[in-house]
Design an enzyme around this catalytic site. Structure first.
Site, PDB file in Angstrom:
ATOM      1  CB  CYS A 116      -0.911   0.004   1.229  1.00  0.00           C
ATOM      2  SG  CYS A 116      -2.088  -1.359   1.246  1.00  0.00           S
TER       3      CYS A 116
ATOM      4  CD  GLU B  15       1.280 -13.992  13.714  1.00  0.00           C
ATOM      5  OE1 GLU B  15       1.390 -14.116  14.933  1.00  0.00           O
ATOM      6  OE2 GLU B  15       2.211 -14.246  12.917  1.00  0.00           O
TER       7      GLU B  15
ATOM      8  CD  GLU C 217       9.594 -17.069  14.245  1.00  0.00           C
ATOM      9  OE1 GLU C 217       9.590 -18.323  14.308  1.00  0.00           O
ATOM     10  OE2 GLU C 217       8.558 -16.399  14.059  1.00  0.00           O
TER      11      GLU C 217
END
Ligand SMILES: [Zn+2]
EC number: 3.2.1.52
Length: 503
Positions: free
Chosen positions: A247, A298, A445
């Protein structure tokens, strides 16, 4: 005195044989006697197509001599479950029957687990899975794992009758799959400057040829590879390569930190759907699986709420809530998958008003699974259970296993807790018939390499395998611990890393 001594011997034999199989089969009858592995000298196949499966016996049996006992692998269409099998071991030899090659493969996995000190007990097993879908997930997006590493992982999990490996191939921290039409996805998106400020660049991706090789290697072991390209969030690596996807008209780097980014793919930009249409065309060409994971988790709506293009689309469609843009986004991408006869999979979010009708949902957020199971039953979605509290294998077994500064949020997930997992949550058959599977996720992670991935996977993957395969009435923790002990010896012999269970 003599009589009770014999009784004791028999008892030892019964318990010993039951120790040998993970996941525990659903129907077992032990006989009296054993077959010597060395006396098994011939192999009989009902179909030539079983050569792939029979090759997995080669390491344990020598079929080069004549005479002796026989292993027979027989396709038998009367066995009703496509993943089920029967296994008989008696003084004539071994017979495995199944209606599919997959069932024969599972019978073989059971047989090789039964071998104990060069002998196999006389036994009759009739077995089939509780749930049709049993998966593990690797996350090479956060920390890249080589194609060889992925194959080693596949080889390790096949023994426990897992039938899917889900690969999380894109995220904020990396894009890991070659897309020929958009080379910058890997040129730019597969490299990040560092990880959490460690100053060390991190890179890596799979060529399409490597992925086809992984798919074929897995298929030999009856494991299907499910690719995931996460949309519209978790997409910073793609946005770093093609800034026009978001965006904001701002160039951002591949993300170095963990956590959730506000940068999403723009819902109001046709270029996004054109490009992702092309990307999924190539994904469908690489991966034959009918299942394609679209992530969908998410995705904060902050930027969509501020974006003129997203807001113009919202107005044009008459939406009253930005979350309706999410349903629109999923619907557009799903059209590409439908053209290829594929089914979309999603990490279910309770805020999203609608998902494509044919899609399959993963329940994952801590504590929400009973609600999600019920919602999906009402809405008609099939569900795969991967709840954080039982199946997030990136969570350490004890907190001290992970020492990274940023990891204070991460809870522990002990081995025994995973074993307590009932994927149908004690629901009646009617209320749980839409639950089709289990999956444990090894988010990357804090999993920098294959050794760590194995350390997080085993032995908890034994527990999850049993949750997916075995009836609750067959599962008992102390018995499972005995069987675990033996399987850990197997892992040791294969130099597969694991975490020693806490005493
Ligand atoms: Zn936008």
């Amino acid at each position: 005195m003599k009589k009770s001594f014999v009784g004791l011997l028999l008892l030892t034999f019964v318990v010993g044989a039951a120790q040998n199989i993970i996941p525990i089969p659903n129907d077992v009858k032990l006989g009296n006697g054993k077959l010597s592995v060395e006396m098994i000298k011939s192999l009989r196949l009902s179909n030539d197509s079983l050569r792939n499966e029979s090759a997995f016996l080669g390491e344990y049996f020598d079929f080069s001599a004549d005479g002796g006992n026989t292993i027979s692998l027989l396709i038998d269409k009367s066995i009703d479950n496509v993943q089920g099998y029967s296994l008989t071991v008696d003084n004539r030899g071994v017979t495995i029957k199944a209606s599919t090659r997959q069932g024969i493969f599972y019978g073989i996995q059971t047989l090789i687990q039964l071998i104990d000190d060069k002998e196999i007990p006389f036994i009759e097993i009739c077995d089939k899975p509780r749930l049709e879908y049993r998966a593990l997930m690797l996350d090479p997006a956060r920390h890249f794992l080589s194609a060889e590493d992925v194959k080693r992982y596949i080889d390790a999990i096949a023994r426990y009758k897992y039938n899917y490996l889900h690969l999380h191939l894109s995220d904020d921290q990396g894009w890991r799959v070659e897309i020929k039409k958009y080379p910058r996805l890997t040129e730019v998106g597969s490299v990040r400057a560092d990880t959490e400020g460690d100053g060390v660049p991190h890179r890596g991706y799979y060529t399409q040829e490597q992925l086809r090789d992984i798919v074929a290697f897995a298929a030999q072991r009856h494991i299907e590879i499910i690719p995931e390209i996460d949309i519209p969030g978790h997409s910073v690596a793609a946005i770093a390569a093609y800034a026009e996807l978001t965006c904001r008209d701002t160039i951002i780097p591949v993300r170095s930190e963990i956590g959730v980014s506000l940068d999403l793919l723009c819902a109001g930009n046709e270029k996004v759907f054109e490009m992702y249409g092309d990307i999924f065309e190539e994904i469908c060409e690489i991966f034959p699986s009918k299942l394609i994971h679209l992530g969908g988790d998410e995705a904060p709506l902050t930027h969509w709420g501020q974006c003129p293009k997203c807001q113009a689309l919202k107005k044009e469609k008459g939406y009253t809530d930005d979350q309706e843009l999410m349903s629109y986004f999923f619907g557009r991408i799903n059209q590409t998958l439908l053209r290829h006869n594929r089914t979309a999979l999603f990490w279910y979010e309770v805020d999203v008003p609608d998902y494509p009708r044919n899609a399959i949902m993963y329940t994952w957020r801590n504590g929400l699974t009973p609600r999600v199971i019920e919602e999906c039953r009402e809405k008609g979605y099939r569900v795969i259970c991967a709840p954080g509290e039982f199946a997030y294998f990136d969570y350490p077994e004890v907190k001290s296993d992970i020492t990274a500064k940023s990891s204070s949020w991460i809870p522990a997930l002990p081995f025994e807790k995973v074993y307590q997992f009932d994927p149908c949550y004690g629901l009646s058959e009617e209320k749980s018939s839409h639950i089709i599977g289990v999956e444990a996720t090894v988010w990357g992670e804090y999993v920098p390499d294959l050794e760590t991935a194995f350390f997080r996977t085993f032995p908890r993957a034994f527990a999850l395998a049993e949750a997916g395969w075995s009836k609750m009435s067959r599962r008992e923790w102390n018995d499972f611990l005995l069987r675990t002990k033996r399987e850990l010896e197997h892992l040791k012999s294969r130099k597969i890393n694991f975490r020693q269970p806490q005493q």
